[in-house]
Design a protein around this motif. Structure first.
Motif, mmCIF file in Angstrom:
data_model
loop_
_atom_site.group_PDB
_atom_site.id
_atom_site.type_symbol
_atom_site.label_atom_id
_atom_site.label_comp_id
_atom_site.label_asym_id
_atom_site.label_seq_id
_atom_site.Cartn_x
_atom_site.Cartn_y
_atom_site.Cartn_z
ATOM 1 N N ASN A 135 93.628 113.768 89.375
ATOM 2 C CA ASN A 135 93.252 112.650 88.515
ATOM 3 C C ASN A 135 94.339 112.350 87.493
ATOM 4 O O ASN A 135 95.446 112.891 87.564
ATOM 5 C CB ASN A 135 91.892 112.931 87.843
ATOM 6 C CG ASN A 135 91.937 114.139 86.921
ATOM 7 O OD1 ASN A 135 92.994 114.609 86.516
ATOM 8 N ND2 ASN A 135 90.763 114.658 86.584
ATOM 9 N N ASP A 340 77.491 107.025 89.401
ATOM 10 C CA ASP A 340 78.924 106.923 89.147
ATOM 11 C C ASP A 340 79.078 105.977 87.969
ATOM 12 O O ASP A 340 78.243 105.081 87.761
ATOM 13 C CB ASP A 340 79.606 106.364 90.405
ATOM 14 C CG ASP A 340 81.112 106.207 90.273
ATOM 15 O OD1 ASP A 340 81.719 106.906 89.428
ATOM 16 O OD2 ASP A 340 81.693 105.388 91.012
ATOM 17 N N HIS A 341 80.113 106.150 87.178
ATOM 18 C CA HIS A 341 80.403 105.133 86.171
ATOM 19 C C HIS A 341 80.574 103.776 86.852
ATOM 20 O O HIS A 341 81.318 103.661 87.830
ATOM 21 C CB HIS A 341 81.695 105.464 85.421
ATOM 22 C CG HIS A 341 81.560 106.534 84.397
ATOM 23 N ND1 HIS A 341 82.513 107.510 84.207
ATOM 24 C CD2 HIS A 341 80.587 106.790 83.483
ATOM 25 C CE1 HIS A 341 82.137 108.308 83.216
ATOM 26 N NE2 HIS A 341 80.971 107.900 82.779
ATOM 27 N N HIS A 507 83.668 108.905 89.668
ATOM 28 C CA HIS A 507 83.160 109.847 88.666
ATOM 29 C C HIS A 507 81.724 110.208 89.049
ATOM 30 O O HIS A 507 80.803 110.125 88.244
ATOM 31 C CB HIS A 507 83.191 109.227 87.267
ATOM 32 C CG HIS A 507 84.551 108.858 86.789
ATOM 33 N ND1 HIS A 507 84.782 107.981 85.744
ATOM 34 C CD2 HIS A 507 85.789 109.240 87.213
ATOM 35 C CE1 HIS A 507 86.090 107.841 85.543
ATOM 36 N NE2 HIS A 507 86.718 108.595 86.419
ATOM 37 N N HIS A 550 74.601 110.171 83.353
ATOM 38 C CA HIS A 550 76.040 110.157 83.149
ATOM 39 C C HIS A 550 76.391 110.331 81.683
ATOM 40 O O HIS A 550 75.564 110.188 80.791
ATOM 41 C CB HIS A 550 76.670 108.874 83.686
ATOM 42 C CG HIS A 550 77.883 109.158 84.520
ATOM 43 N ND1 HIS A 550 78.862 110.047 84.138
ATOM 44 C CD2 HIS A 550 78.279 108.697 85.726
ATOM 45 C CE1 HIS A 550 79.798 110.116 85.066
ATOM 46 N NE2 HIS A 550 79.462 109.309 86.049
ATOM 47 N N ASN A 554 85.086 111.772 79.246
ATOM 48 C CA ASN A 554 85.792 111.967 80.496
ATOM 49 C C ASN A 554 85.092 113.033 81.326
ATOM 50 O O ASN A 554 84.714 114.081 80.807
ATOM 51 C CB ASN A 554 87.226 112.384 80.201
ATOM 52 C CG ASN A 554 87.969 112.760 81.451
ATOM 53 O OD1 ASN A 554 88.059 113.926 81.783
ATOM 54 N ND2 ASN A 554 88.476 111.766 82.157
ATOM 55 N N PRO A 555 84.895 112.816 82.624
ATOM 56 C CA PRO A 555 84.158 113.796 83.435
ATOM 57 C C PRO A 555 84.759 115.194 83.422
ATOM 58 O O PRO A 555 84.013 116.183 83.404
ATOM 59 C CB PRO A 555 84.208 113.180 84.837
ATOM 60 C CG PRO A 555 84.322 111.713 84.604
ATOM 61 C CD PRO A 555 85.178 111.585 83.374
#
Length: 580
Positions: A135, A340-341, A507, A550, A554-555
């Motif tokens: 990433n 997911d985002h 994500h 979520h 940041n993941p």
């Protein structure tokens, strides 16, 4: 204060430069992983499946506590520190690979052979380090509501602070990745941040003011160190590898856990030389699955854990003959709660913006840029492609009364040489969910899209786009490309398909949801608040797949924190009564 972590390395590099030779890498070669072995008869107190930001803190902490630990990664080595070899020619003669140089991270979109998982329908890294190896290295502390809005009791913001401190003390992050403390080609950041300031937004330092994420912006933060990627592989894996009670293998694809009822005795592993079973210590051994949102769900399905419709798919596949019998199946909602985002890309252009061609630099960087990097870990290649910044936040409350947190990330790329793409990520507070399933070829499929199937989520995305357009309205010379100046924010948002092809942020979270409502009896949870799989006594899942909802952080940072918190709970658990 954000340069402190680099001072020692900077001093070493400066001293080395006086000799006229190339700078030493902080990425020192280490004893790399062993290859998957079908002949091993060793047993382990813990087997950890995966090597991403969920797995590494677990493996490190368990081995630190004195337990024997085996870490299994299905892919190859990545970083040069661990024997990785994938690199462009200009890195020949160094201990660096494409995964170590921040400016080369975009190459995953051009060349993912031997890196990406081939058994998922979405991009994921099947390589040592997982997603943290491929990433952009973005990294910042969670907002308190990231934990408070959807995580269960024991996982709220006050509960998580010790783990937050542990993670950020080991991996502080930086806003200035170049060893000289400079930001290179900052014109994009300067243009957008000046516009946001004019529009009433406020500048903050992301990791010092993590509770101030509404109409605020910051320089982008990264988990880089010493001008290199570093991250979890240079911290957690490094300390674990120095212990005699820790081992790790690459090329080790875990097929399933081996169990009788709810007790796991080992894992079945597919190596290039065949299939073998690696056992855990009788009675007291445990398995921690940390193979990611797709991989962990797949292992559970193949192990006879999940909804019956998916277990029947596995039973009718090539796995069927060796699958655990149906009277041993554990009916849990594995694959539901997928999220997911939601990604929404806007594009602007401005004459002050300067684009850097990171794709061309992969094989042929300008000599000055490559030498600056190799000799001193300075310059544009210390920054993640494609030159991020600023990042900024907004909180929207639609008519349903639920706060939606929006994170924005600006980067210098687009349809023009003076373009920037501004991506909105809808995270904390979002309600939409989808479903992951498995097909007869044992490939995971996003079968129900998780994007914008809730009116409040749509309203938040639309309002967020409009707020940004209003915020940048005073920037002289700025041109809106997407949406055009004549298109309404609602029309623009609604024109983008709500599917992974158009909204994907990669994500992914949620397929093995954590909660107190046991999925075996009509609840929604797959794992309990100790991360133990319901219906088992020694099987755990620790990665983004257990997130109930979520986060806007940041993941990578969130997963590291969850992992630190989870391993403390696992270590505190008594062993099953049968082990006494």
């Amino acid at each position: 204060m954000h340069l402190v972590q680099n001072w020692a390395v900077a001093a070493a590099v400066a001293a080395w430069l006086q000799t006229g030779a190339a700078a030493p890498s902080i990425n020192e070669a280490r004893a790399g992983p062993a290859s998957c072995s079908t002949s091993s008869k060793d047993t382990y107190d813990y087997i950890v499946v995966g090597s991403g930001p969920g797995a590494l803190p677990v493996a490190d902490r368990l081995s630190e506590a004195g337990h024997s630990v085996l870490l299994l990664e299905k892919g190859p080595a990545s970083s040069g520190r661990w024997g990785g070899t994938m690199k462009p020619s200009w890195l020949s003669g160094t201990n660096l690979t494409r995964f170590d140089v921040p400016g080369l991270c975009n190459q995953i979109w051009a060349d993912r052979n031997g890196i990406a998982c081939t058994d998922y329908d979405q991009l994921a890294g099947c390589i040592l380090g997982g997603g943290a190896a491929i990433n952009s290295g973005l990294y910042w502390k969670p907002h308190p509501e990231d934990w408070n809005m959807s995580f269960p009791a024991g996982w709220k913001n006050p509960d998580m602070q010790e783990s937050v401190s542990k993670v950020f003390s080991r991996l502080p992050g930086t806003m200035y990745p170049s060893m000289d403390g400079k930001l290179y080609l900052p014109q994009g950041y300067n243009t957008i941040s000046a516009g946001l300031t004019q529009g009433g937004w406020t500048s903050i330092v992301a990791n010092d003011q993590n509770d101030q994420r509404n109409k605020t912006f910051s320089h982008t933060t990264y988990y880089f160190s010493g001008g290199e990627r570093g991250g979890p592989m240079a911290t957690y894996l490094l300390t674990a590898s120095q212990r005699k009670n820790f081992a790790f293998w690459t090329g080790a694809a875990v097929k399933r856990v081996v169990r009788t009822g709810g007790h796991v005795t080992g894992v079945e592993v597919e190596c290039s030389g065949g299939t073998t079973t690696i056992n855990v210590t009788p009675n007291t051994g445990r398995v921690v699955i940390s193979a990611g949102t797709f991989g962990s769900a797949k292992i559970l399905w193949r192990s006879g854990i999940g909804p019956k419709d998916q277990l029947n798919v596995v039973k009718q596949s090539g796995d069927g003959a060796t699958m655990v019998s149906s009277d041993q199946w554990i009916d849990l909602p594995v694959g539901y709660n997928l999220y997911d985002h939601v990604g929404t890309d806007l594009e602007i252009a401005h004459p002050n913006i300067v684009n850097y061609d990171f794709y061309a630099a992969y094989n042929r960087p300008a000599s000055g840029d490559s030498q600056s990097y190799l000799n001193g870990r300075t310059g544009i290649l210390t920054q993640a492609a494609p030159n991020f910044g600023p990042m900024f936040w907004d909180i929207i409350t639609p008519s349903d009364g639920i706060n939606r947190h929006l994170h924005w990330q600006a980067r210098v790329e687009g349809s023009r040489s003076t373009s920037m793409t501004l991506t909105q990520y809808l995270g904390t507070g979002s309600v939409s969910r989808g479903r992951l399933t498995i097909n007869s070829q044992l490939k995971t499929i996003v079968s129900t899209s998780p994007y914008l199937n809730n009116a409040g989520d749509v309203a938040a995305v639309v309002q967020g786009v409009q707020n940004l357009r209003d915020g940048l309205a005073k920037v002289s010379g700025l041109t809106w490309i997407r949406p055009s100046s004549s298109q309404s924010s609602a029309a623009f948002v609604n024109s983008i398909a709500a599917n992974p092809g158009s909204r994907n942020s990669n994500h992914w979270i949620g397929t093995n949801k954590m909660g107190t409502d046991d999925g075996r009896s009509g609840g929604t949870a797959v794992v309990d608040t100790d991360t133990k799989v319901y219906g088992t006594d020694n099987l755990f899942v620790v990665d983004a797949s257990i997130f109930p909802g979520h986060v806007t952080s940041n993941p990578t940072a969130a997963i590291l924190i969850v992992s630190e918190h989870a391993v403390s709970k696992i270590l505190a658990l008594p062993f099953p009564a049968a082990a006494a």
